[in-house]
Scaffold this motif. Structure first.
Motif, PDB file in Angstrom:
ATOM      1  N   GLU A 200      29.752   2.720   2.946  1.00  0.00           N
ATOM      2  CA  GLU A 200      28.684   3.355   2.177  1.00  0.00           C
ATOM      3  C   GLU A 200      29.163   3.779   0.792  1.00  0.00           C
ATOM      4  O   GLU A 200      28.408   3.743  -0.177  1.00  0.00           O
ATOM      5  CB  GLU A 200      28.159   4.577   2.943  1.00  0.00           C
ATOM      6  CG  GLU A 200      26.862   5.149   2.424  1.00  0.00           C
ATOM      7  CD  GLU A 200      25.652   4.301   2.769  1.00  0.00           C
ATOM      8  OE1 GLU A 200      24.562   4.578   2.234  1.00  0.00           O
ATOM      9  OE2 GLU A 200      25.800   3.364   3.589  1.00  0.00           O
ATOM     10  N   GLY A 201      30.433   4.187   0.703  1.00  0.00           N
ATOM     11  CA  GLY A 201      30.945   4.741  -0.537  1.00  0.00           C
ATOM     12  C   GLY A 201      30.918   3.780  -1.712  1.00  0.00           C
ATOM     13  O   GLY A 201      30.747   4.200  -2.863  1.00  0.00           O
ATOM     14  N   ILE A 202      31.069   2.488  -1.440  1.00  0.00           N
ATOM     15  CA  ILE A 202      31.122   1.506  -2.539  1.00  0.00           C
ATOM     16  C   ILE A 202      29.748   1.259  -3.153  1.00  0.00           C
ATOM     17  O   ILE A 202      29.631   0.591  -4.179  1.00  0.00           O
ATOM     18  CB  ILE A 202      31.721   0.171  -2.043  1.00  0.00           C
ATOM     19  CG1 ILE A 202      30.869  -0.419  -0.910  1.00  0.00           C
ATOM     20  CG2 ILE A 202      33.167   0.362  -1.587  1.00  0.00           C
ATOM     21  CD1 ILE A 202      31.349  -1.793  -0.450  1.00  0.00           C
ATOM     22  N   LYS A 203      28.696   1.803  -2.544  1.00  0.00           N
ATOM     23  CA  LYS A 203      27.341   1.572  -3.044  1.00  0.00           C
ATOM     24  C   LYS A 203      26.962   2.499  -4.197  1.00  0.00           C
ATOM     25  O   LYS A 203      25.978   2.261  -4.894  1.00  0.00           O
ATOM     26  CB  LYS A 203      26.316   1.772  -1.914  1.00  0.00           C
ATOM     27  CG  LYS A 203      26.481   0.832  -0.742  1.00  0.00           C
ATOM     28  CD  LYS A 203      25.444   1.153   0.332  1.00  0.00           C
ATOM     29  CE  LYS A 203      25.603   0.270   1.559  1.00  0.00           C
ATOM     30  NZ  LYS A 203      24.610   0.604   2.606  1.00  0.00           N
ATOM     31  N   TYR A 204      27.746   3.559  -4.385  1.00  0.00           N
ATOM     32  CA  TYR A 204      27.320   4.592  -5.319  1.00  0.00           C
ATOM     33  C   TYR A 204      28.340   4.809  -6.428  1.00  0.00           C
ATOM     34  O   TYR A 204      29.549   4.653  -6.234  1.00  0.00           O
ATOM     35  CB  TYR A 204      27.086   5.920  -4.578  1.00  0.00           C
ATOM     36  CG  TYR A 204      26.179   5.779  -3.385  1.00  0.00           C
ATOM     37  CD1 TYR A 204      24.809   5.601  -3.541  1.00  0.00           C
ATOM     38  CD2 TYR A 204      26.699   5.791  -2.089  1.00  0.00           C
ATOM     39  CE1 TYR A 204      23.973   5.441  -2.448  1.00  0.00           C
ATOM     40  CE2 TYR A 204      25.878   5.634  -0.989  1.00  0.00           C
ATOM     41  CZ  TYR A 204      24.520   5.459  -1.170  1.00  0.00           C
ATOM     42  OH  TYR A 204      23.695   5.294  -0.089  1.00  0.00           O
ATOM     43  N   SER A 205      27.836   5.214  -7.546  1.00  0.00           N
ATOM     44  CA  SER A 205      28.704   5.561  -8.680  1.00  0.00           C
ATOM     45  C   SER A 205      29.540   6.792  -8.323  1.00  0.00           C
ATOM     46  O   SER A 205      29.022   7.733  -7.698  1.00  0.00           O
ATOM     47  CB  SER A 205      27.857   5.855  -9.916  1.00  0.00           C
ATOM     48  OG  SER A 205      28.624   6.521 -10.890  1.00  0.00           O
ATOM     49  N   PRO A 206      30.818   6.793  -8.711  1.00  0.00           N
ATOM     50  CA  PRO A 206      31.651   7.971  -8.450  1.00  0.00           C
ATOM     51  C   PRO A 206      31.110   9.237  -9.105  1.00  0.00           C
ATOM     52  O   PRO A 206      31.453  10.344  -8.677  1.00  0.00           O
ATOM     53  CB  PRO A 206      33.006   7.575  -9.055  1.00  0.00           C
ATOM     54  CG  PRO A 206      32.989   6.096  -9.110  1.00  0.00           C
ATOM     55  CD  PRO A 206      31.567   5.712  -9.359  1.00  0.00           C
ATOM     56  N   ASN A 207      30.270   9.076 -10.130  1.00  0.00           N
ATOM     57  CA  ASN A 207      29.713  10.229 -10.831  1.00  0.00           C
ATOM     58  C   ASN A 207      28.392  10.719 -10.234  1.00  0.00           C
ATOM     59  O   ASN A 207      27.884  11.763 -10.632  1.00  0.00           O
ATOM     60  CB  ASN A 207      29.488   9.891 -12.308  1.00  0.00           C
ATOM     61  CG  ASN A 207      30.797   9.617 -13.026  1.00  0.00           C
ATOM     62  OD1 ASN A 207      31.807  10.265 -12.760  1.00  0.00           O
ATOM     63  ND2 ASN A 207      30.799   8.644 -13.934  1.00  0.00           N
ATOM     64  N   SER A 208      27.847   9.976  -9.286  1.00  0.00           N
ATOM     65  CA  SER A 208      26.601  10.401  -8.644  1.00  0.00           C
ATOM     66  C   SER A 208      26.906  11.459  -7.590  1.00  0.00           C
ATOM     67  O   SER A 208      28.034  11.576  -7.110  1.00  0.00           O
ATOM     68  CB  SER A 208      25.906   9.209  -7.988  1.00  0.00           C
ATOM     69  OG  SER A 208      26.696   8.717  -6.905  1.00  0.00           O
ATOM     70  N   GLY A 211      27.975   9.686  -4.451  1.00  0.00           N
ATOM     71  CA  GLY A 211      29.346   9.202  -4.561  1.00  0.00           C
ATOM     72  C   GLY A 211      30.362  10.321  -4.450  1.00  0.00           C
ATOM     73  O   GLY A 211      31.390  10.178  -3.782  1.00  0.00           O
ATOM     74  N   LYS A 212      30.077  11.436  -5.079  1.00  0.00           N
ATOM     75  CA  LYS A 212      30.983  12.584  -5.021  1.00  0.00           C
ATOM     76  C   LYS A 212      31.075  13.148  -3.597  1.00  0.00           C
ATOM     77  O   LYS A 212      32.148  13.532  -3.144  1.00  0.00           O
ATOM     78  CB  LYS A 212      30.515  13.675  -5.986  1.00  0.00           C
ATOM     79  CG  LYS A 212      30.716  13.325  -7.450  1.00  0.00           C
ATOM     80  CD  LYS A 212      30.188  14.434  -8.353  1.00  0.00           C
ATOM     81  CE  LYS A 212      30.390  14.089  -9.821  1.00  0.00           C
ATOM     82  NZ  LYS A 212      29.841  15.155 -10.712  1.00  0.00           N
ATOM     83  N   THR A 215      33.162  10.687  -1.456  1.00  0.00           N
ATOM     84  CA  THR A 215      34.572  10.741  -1.868  1.00  0.00           C
ATOM     85  C   THR A 215      35.232  12.021  -1.379  1.00  0.00           C
ATOM     86  O   THR A 215      36.349  12.000  -0.854  1.00  0.00           O
ATOM     87  CB  THR A 215      34.684  10.639  -3.405  1.00  0.00           C
ATOM     88  OG1 THR A 215      34.143   9.397  -3.832  1.00  0.00           O
ATOM     89  CG2 THR A 215      36.139  10.737  -3.844  1.00  0.00           C
TER      90      THR A 215
END
Length: 331
Positions: A200-208, A211-212, A215
């Motif tokens: 699931e994690g690869i679907k979202y921007s790290p800044n969203s 995503g946060k 992570t």
């Protein structure tokens, strides 16, 4: 600088009173420091502690303002002993690492997601880090408005993990029985959630927010799964946050510490008061008694000091236990 003899008479009186009170407080803290040191040894002799840190304003006389410094707290979970520690106001992970090493701590240390703990103990052979499921849950709650389906899935799994422990509590399970039930029911859920976060994690921007949240959870998930090893271990750090909350509320009342020494002195008093609270000991009666005794314990043995700590002291003073006092007043 205004000197007392140049102030109006009323202000000179107040200045003199404050100076006297400060002198009394310092002398009292000096008497209590041996107990504080013994309390530290007791906390770190336990094999399961929780830690947290909070800000405390301390006057910087060179800058003529209060700096935001940090006060550390460590609580032994099973024994309910609490210490506060001030080391020049530093929040560096080296502070808690130095404490643990000084007292040769071996066991589980539970904390929030502050990176300083991971830096301090990542390679330690003696300290096993646990994190806090409540902090992980908060991040998914923050992501609800952005991605409700993803966040709700994570929150449902976390709720299920807590529900397993709630059922164990209701059934009166022993720690071994709780461990067995966690391995049976919680472990498969946690393993599946780890795999879910990896995909699931690869679907979202790290800044969203999504995503946060993933992570934050994923990088702490192995530490969370350590809770499966021992039925005593808690899923969250709430007990530590509850202990440190009075310090947070206190900032609105005492405003600041006058200097670093004052912050250290505050740590001594707060440690004994927090341990009294954890053991339902009347703090006024406890302090009145031990302060009167300490001048005669300048060469006290470790065992004598141990017996003057709140959890031991109350055994000889059952009348000073608050729950008993409350029951007697009701009768």
């Amino acid at each position: 600088v205004l000197y007392p003899n140049k102030l109006p008479e009323s202000e000179r009186v107040c200045s003199g009173i404050c100076s006297t009170l400060d002198g009394w407080f310092r002398k009292t803290v000096e008497l209590l420091k041996p107990l504080y040191e013994e309390l530290k040894r007791e906390v770190f002799s336990c094999d399961y502690v929780q830690a947290d840190e909070t800000t405390v304003p301390v006057i910087n006389r060179e800058k003529h303002k209060a700096d935001k410094e940090y006060l550390w707290m460590v609580r032994s979970v099973m024994e309910k002993l609490v210490i506060f520690h001030y080391d020049g106001g530093s929040r560096a992970g080296a502070v808690i690492e130095s404490l643990a090493n000084h007292y040769h701590f071996k066991g589980y240390l539970q904390c929030d997601g502050f990176a300083g703990y991971e830096t301090a103990f990542k390679t330690s052979p003696n300290v096993r880090l646990l994190n806090c499921l409540v902090h992980i849950r908060r991040h998914f709650e923050q992501a609800l408005d952005e991605n409700r389906e993803m966040a709700q899935h994570a929150l449902t799994q976390i709720q299920y993990i807590y529900k397993i422990d709630h059922c164990c509590d209701k059934a009166g399970f022993s720690y071994e029985e709780r461990k067995a039930k966690r391995l049976e029911l919680a472990k498969p859920v946690m393993e599946a959630m780890k795999v879910w976060m990896e995909t699931e994690g690869i679907k979202y921007s790290p800044n969203s927010l999504a995503g946060k949240a993933i992570t934050y959870a994923y990088t702490r998930w192995d530490n969370m799964m350590t809770c499966l090893e021992d039925g005593r271990l808690l899923w969250d750090n709430n007990l530590a946050e509850n202990v440190i909350r009075p310090i947070t509320l206190g900032r609105k009342n005492y405003l600041f510490c006058g200097n670093h020494e004052a912050a250290v002195n505050m740590s001594v008093i707060c440690s004994l008061l927090a341990t009294c609270k954890a053991h339902d000991v009347n703090p006024r009666e406890y302090l009145n008694d031990v302060i009167a005794q300490m001048p005669y314990h300048k060469k006290a043995t470790q065992e004598e000091l141990l017996n003057l700590l709140p959890h031991k002291w109350k055994l000889k003073h059952p009348e000073c236990v608050l729950t008993r006092q409350k029951e007697e007043s009701c009768n």
